[in-house]
Design a protein around this motif. Sequence first.
Motif, PDB file in Angstrom:
ATOM      1  N   GLY A  12       0.825  -1.198   0.000  1.00  0.00           N
ATOM      2  CA  GLY A  12       0.000   0.000   0.000  1.00  0.00           C
ATOM      3  C   GLY A  12       0.861   1.251   0.000  1.00  0.00           C
ATOM      4  N   PRO A  13       0.256   2.411  -0.279  1.00  0.00           N
ATOM      5  CA  PRO A  13       1.055   3.647  -0.360  1.00  0.00           C
ATOM      6  C   PRO A  13       1.772   3.995   0.941  1.00  0.00           C
ATOM      7  CG  PRO A  13      -1.308   4.119  -0.381  1.00  0.00           C
ATOM      8  CD  PRO A  13      -1.156   2.647  -0.569  1.00  0.00           C
ATOM      9  N   TRP A  14       1.099   3.812   2.089  1.00  0.00           N
ATOM     10  CA  TRP A  14       1.746   4.133   3.351  1.00  0.00           C
ATOM     11  C   TRP A  14       2.853   3.131   3.670  1.00  0.00           C
ATOM     12  CZ3 TRP A  14       1.768   8.626   5.438  1.00  0.00           C
ATOM     13  CH2 TRP A  14       0.683   9.479   5.283  1.00  0.00           C
ATOM     14  N   GLU A  15       2.660   1.891   3.287  1.00  0.00           N
ATOM     15  CA  GLU A  15       3.704   0.896   3.523  1.00  0.00           C
ATOM     16  C   GLU A  15       4.942   1.212   2.693  1.00  0.00           C
ATOM     17  OE1 GLU A  15       1.362  -2.393   2.476  1.00  0.00           O
ATOM     18  OE2 GLU A  15       0.686  -2.838   4.523  1.00  0.00           O
ATOM     19  N   TRP A  16       4.736   1.576   1.428  1.00  0.00           N
ATOM     20  CA  TRP A  16       5.878   1.989   0.596  1.00  0.00           C
ATOM     21  C   TRP A  16       6.580   3.187   1.230  1.00  0.00           C
ATOM     22  CZ3 TRP A  16       8.182  -0.894  -2.659  1.00  0.00           C
ATOM     23  CH2 TRP A  16       7.489  -1.763  -3.516  1.00  0.00           C
ATOM     24  N   PHE A  17       5.809   4.163   1.680  1.00  0.00           N
ATOM     25  CA  PHE A  17       6.404   5.373   2.250  1.00  0.00           C
ATOM     26  C   PHE A  17       7.273   5.038   3.452  1.00  0.00           C
ATOM     27  CE2 PHE A  17       6.114   8.640   5.565  1.00  0.00           C
ATOM     28  CZ  PHE A  17       6.734   9.708   4.921  1.00  0.00           C
ATOM     29  N   TRP A  18       6.727   4.263   4.411  1.00  0.00           N
ATOM     30  CA  TRP A  18       7.467   4.002   5.633  1.00  0.00           C
ATOM     31  C   TRP A  18       8.661   3.089   5.406  1.00  0.00           C
ATOM     32  CZ3 TRP A  18       7.387   7.080   9.453  1.00  0.00           C
ATOM     33  CH2 TRP A  18       6.234   7.799   9.758  1.00  0.00           C
ATOM     34  N   VAL A  19       8.578   2.154   4.479  1.00  0.00           N
ATOM     35  CA  VAL A  19       9.734   1.308   4.171  1.00  0.00           C
ATOM     36  C   VAL A  19      10.886   2.159   3.662  1.00  0.00           C
ATOM     37  CG1 VAL A  19      10.604  -0.434   2.577  1.00  0.00           C
ATOM     38  CG2 VAL A  19       8.485  -0.854   3.821  1.00  0.00           C
ATOM     39  N   PHE A  20      10.613   3.051   2.723  1.00  0.00           N
ATOM     40  CA  PHE A  20      11.686   3.886   2.164  1.00  0.00           C
ATOM     41  C   PHE A  20      12.098   4.982   3.140  1.00  0.00           C
ATOM     42  CE2 PHE A  20      10.527   1.876  -1.803  1.00  0.00           C
ATOM     43  CZ  PHE A  20      11.732   1.829  -2.482  1.00  0.00           C
ATOM     44  N   PHE A  21      11.140   5.547   3.867  1.00  0.00           N
ATOM     45  CA  PHE A  21      11.470   6.622   4.809  1.00  0.00           C
ATOM     46  C   PHE A  21      12.372   6.106   5.915  1.00  0.00           C
ATOM     47  CE2 PHE A  21      10.573   9.113   8.634  1.00  0.00           C
ATOM     48  CZ  PHE A  21      10.738  10.402   8.180  1.00  0.00           C
ATOM     49  N   TYR A  22      12.004   5.004   6.545  1.00  0.00           N
ATOM     50  CA  TYR A  22      12.791   4.463   7.655  1.00  0.00           C
ATOM     51  C   TYR A  22      14.139   3.965   7.160  1.00  0.00           C
ATOM     52  CZ  TYR A  22      13.648   2.100  12.103  1.00  0.00           C
ATOM     53  OH  TYR A  22      14.183   1.719  13.294  1.00  0.00           O
ATOM     54  N   ALA A  23      14.161   3.301   6.004  1.00  0.00           N
ATOM     55  CA  ALA A  23      15.430   2.821   5.459  1.00  0.00           C
ATOM     56  C   ALA A  23      16.355   3.983   5.121  1.00  0.00           C
ATOM     57  CB  ALA A  23      15.180   1.971   4.217  1.00  0.00           C
ATOM     58  N   GLY A  24      15.799   5.044   4.543  1.00  0.00           N
ATOM     59  CA  GLY A  24      16.627   6.199   4.204  1.00  0.00           C
ATOM     60  C   GLY A  24      17.209   6.876   5.428  1.00  0.00           C
ATOM     61  N   PHE A  25      16.401   7.006   6.475  1.00  0.00           N
ATOM     62  CA  PHE A  25      16.902   7.626   7.701  1.00  0.00           C
ATOM     63  C   PHE A  25      17.969   6.760   8.356  1.00  0.00           C
ATOM     64  CE2 PHE A  25      15.345  11.451   9.854  1.00  0.00           C
ATOM     65  CZ  PHE A  25      14.615  12.005   8.819  1.00  0.00           C
ATOM     66  N   LEU A  26      17.750   5.461   8.398  1.00  0.00           N
ATOM     67  CA  LEU A  26      18.747   4.578   9.001  1.00  0.00           C
ATOM     68  C   LEU A  26      20.048   4.629   8.219  1.00  0.00           C
ATOM     69  CD1 LEU A  26      19.569   2.408  11.019  1.00  0.00           C
ATOM     70  CD2 LEU A  26      18.505   0.713   9.538  1.00  0.00           C
ATOM     71  N   TYR A  27      19.965   4.577   6.893  1.00  0.00           N
ATOM     72  CA  TYR A  27      21.150   4.635   6.035  1.00  0.00           C
ATOM     73  C   TYR A  27      21.903   5.944   6.236  1.00  0.00           C
ATOM     74  CZ  TYR A  27      23.750   4.901   1.598  1.00  0.00           C
ATOM     75  OH  TYR A  27      24.720   5.047   0.627  1.00  0.00           O
ATOM     76  N   MET A  28      21.184   7.035   6.352  1.00  0.00           N
ATOM     77  CA  MET A  28      21.821   8.347   6.500  1.00  0.00           C
ATOM     78  C   MET A  28      22.435   8.513   7.892  1.00  0.00           C
ATOM     79  SD  MET A  28      20.075  12.116   6.133  1.00  0.00           S
ATOM     80  CE  MET A  28      18.887  11.754   7.435  1.00  0.00           C
ATOM     81  N   GLN A  29      21.671   8.160   8.932  1.00  0.00           N
ATOM     82  CA  GLN A  29      22.135   8.442  10.288  1.00  0.00           C
ATOM     83  C   GLN A  29      23.224   7.475  10.752  1.00  0.00           C
ATOM     84  OE1 GLN A  29      18.101  10.559  12.055  1.00  0.00           O
ATOM     85  NE2 GLN A  29      19.049   8.918  13.168  1.00  0.00           N
ATOM     86  N   ALA A  30      23.109   6.191  10.428  1.00  0.00           N
ATOM     87  CA  ALA A  30      24.116   5.235  10.871  1.00  0.00           C
ATOM     88  C   ALA A  30      25.306   5.183   9.934  1.00  0.00           C
ATOM     89  CB  ALA A  30      23.500   3.839  10.997  1.00  0.00           C
ATOM     90  N   GLY A  31      25.102   5.524   8.664  1.00  0.00           N
ATOM     91  CA  GLY A  31      26.197   5.442   7.707  1.00  0.00           C
ATOM     92  C   GLY A  31      26.976   6.724   7.542  1.00  0.00           C
ATOM     93  N   PHE A  32      26.315   7.874   7.683  1.00  0.00           N
ATOM     94  CA  PHE A  32      26.977   9.141   7.379  1.00  0.00           C
ATOM     95  C   PHE A  32      27.043  10.085   8.581  1.00  0.00           C
ATOM     96  CE2 PHE A  32      25.313   7.504   3.400  1.00  0.00           C
ATOM     97  CZ  PHE A  32      26.399   7.630   2.544  1.00  0.00           C
ATOM     98  N   LEU A  33      25.889  10.335   9.228  1.00  0.00           N
ATOM     99  CA  LEU A  33      25.877  11.314  10.313  1.00  0.00           C
ATOM    100  C   LEU A  33      26.568  10.795  11.573  1.00  0.00           C
ATOM    101  CD1 LEU A  33      22.278  12.763   9.920  1.00  0.00           C
ATOM    102  CD2 LEU A  33      24.427  13.721   9.105  1.00  0.00           C
ATOM    103  N   ARG A  34      26.290   9.583  11.956  1.00  0.00           N
ATOM    104  CA  ARG A  34      26.947   8.906  13.074  1.00  0.00           C
ATOM    105  C   ARG A  34      27.016   9.785  14.323  1.00  0.00           C
ATOM    106  NH1 ARG A  34      31.814   5.393  10.164  1.00  0.00           N
ATOM    107  NH2 ARG A  34      30.412   4.134   8.865  1.00  0.00           N
ATOM    108  N   GLU A  35      28.225  10.220  14.668  1.00  0.00           N
ATOM    109  CA  GLU A  35      28.398  10.951  15.924  1.00  0.00           C
ATOM    110  C   GLU A  35      27.721  12.317  15.894  1.00  0.00           C
ATOM    111  OE1 GLU A  35      31.350  12.770  13.277  1.00  0.00           O
ATOM    112  OE2 GLU A  35      30.740  10.700  13.657  1.00  0.00           O
ATOM    113  N   GLN A  36      27.389  12.837  14.691  1.00  0.00           N
ATOM    114  CA  GLN A  36      26.723  14.124  14.609  1.00  0.00           C
ATOM    115  C   GLN A  36      25.322  14.069  15.230  1.00  0.00           C
ATOM    116  OE1 GLN A  36      28.376  16.953  13.182  1.00  0.00           O
ATOM    117  NE2 GLN A  36      30.001  15.449  13.512  1.00  0.00           N
ATOM    118  N   VAL A  37      24.689  12.890  15.142  1.00  0.00           N
ATOM    119  CA  VAL A  37      23.376  12.730  15.778  1.00  0.00           C
ATOM    120  C   VAL A  37      23.516  12.886  17.287  1.00  0.00           C
ATOM    121  CG1 VAL A  37      21.469  11.133  16.153  1.00  0.00           C
ATOM    122  CG2 VAL A  37      22.589  11.234  13.911  1.00  0.00           C
TER     123      VAL A  37
END
Length: 479
Positions: A200-225
């Motif tokens: 469904g549309p909300w399922e697509w949104f949350w799968v990509f939204f959560y994956a994108g945030f995890l990829y960004m925060q754990a892979g790039f921002l790290r200690e900046q968070v």
Amino acid sequence: MTSPVENSAAATAAQKPQAVPVNTGSLYEKRRKIQVREVSGRFNKWRWSMFFLTQALFYGLCWIDWNDRQAVLFHLVERKFYIFGMVLWPQDVIYLAVLLVLSAYALFLVTAIGGRLFCGYACPQTVYTEIFMWIERRIEGDRAARLKLDAQPLSLRTLRLRASKHLVWLLLAFWTSFTFVGYFTPVKELAASVTTLSLGPWEWFWVFFYAGFLYMQAGFLREQVCKHMCPYARFQGVMFDPDTLIIGYDPERGEPRGPRRKNVEAAAKKTGDCIDCSLCVQVCPTGIDIRNGLQYECIACAKCIDVCDEVMDKVGSPRGLIRYSTENAMAQHYGPREILAHLMRPRTLLYGVILTAIIAGAAWSLATRTPLKVDVLRDRGSLSREADDGRIENVFTLQIMNTDEQAHRFAISVDGLDGIDIVDERIVEVAGASARTLPLTVRVEAPPGKKGAQTIHFEVRAQNHEDIAVREKASFYLP
């Protein structure tokens, strides 16, 4: 000799204000990429044990079945929360409030006793950053290899290593986001939808939204968070006091710093135990030097303790140059028993008493909770009317919610006025963990001298369990 004109020009030039040099530099410090050195030790083993425990629960709970359904499911479409044998409805929102209060007091207690233990051992940002860095080390190599790779110009080997790392990061991020969504949509249905790309549309949104945030925060921002985004890092100082356990460097023992060979007494060289190897800085995920004292960036991961203990073992000095201690213990040289005694102070005891009371109250409430909820609504289209037999009737709507896992047959009765009776069906069956709405017509002969709203009570009782019963108040309107 100089002429009067030249003297006048020189005087005029001397009177002119000198130009002030303008600082054109940036007001913000450029981020310095931190390549963390790998470390082993007792605290690191405890941290990874906590990581395995939390992630095993997170990735595994959604796949466990309970009574032919998912054991833990926060079903937003059905507006029901399933937690093993317990089913919570929107009317049970009080338990969410209790859970938030419980979490807050648990955080206060842990922080007052042991500082930022949650940040170092259980925070999702720390957990996934460590997992991402573990993947990075396995693909790109240790700290020296990664620093060398950063300094090299772009090449096919660099592209291959970086592409492999980011591919594994993305796979982990999407698997984690899929698991997260699987707690709100039945995970087996979600898996079937993923294979056919029919989310469904909300399922697509949350799968990509959560994956994108995890990829960004754990892979790039790290200690900046931890340093700039997390509010807990900012208000931690309010929870600390001089008797809070923190990771501290012992300057009396470590200073002055200086290199020395193994088994050479520090007193012989007139230096402290710290050999200034800077390994405590290299292993720190936020890039701070713990020797400069307590800093808000410290997440209490204890990596500096593990690596310093290794160095002390190699040079033949006792462990504990960097250790878990308190400010008072460092200043007044407390022993372990004295530190423990000061941890049990009025502040922590109060937190502990409140926390225990909340847990006991919540446990008692859940244990004695009646698995039945009833809502009564009057028909607002007509307050009252006269039936064919001359009696006065009111129409109500009953919503019966069976929060038990088993189906029940419920008997419905009403009282409060002499001769009051239910015209419609009085026995209704409701399946487990479901609700049923039914209209009820209630009639009574008009009592002399009574007009307006009269208080009545509906009682809904399970036929096979006498202790499952609810009595609900309502109003019967007489003309």
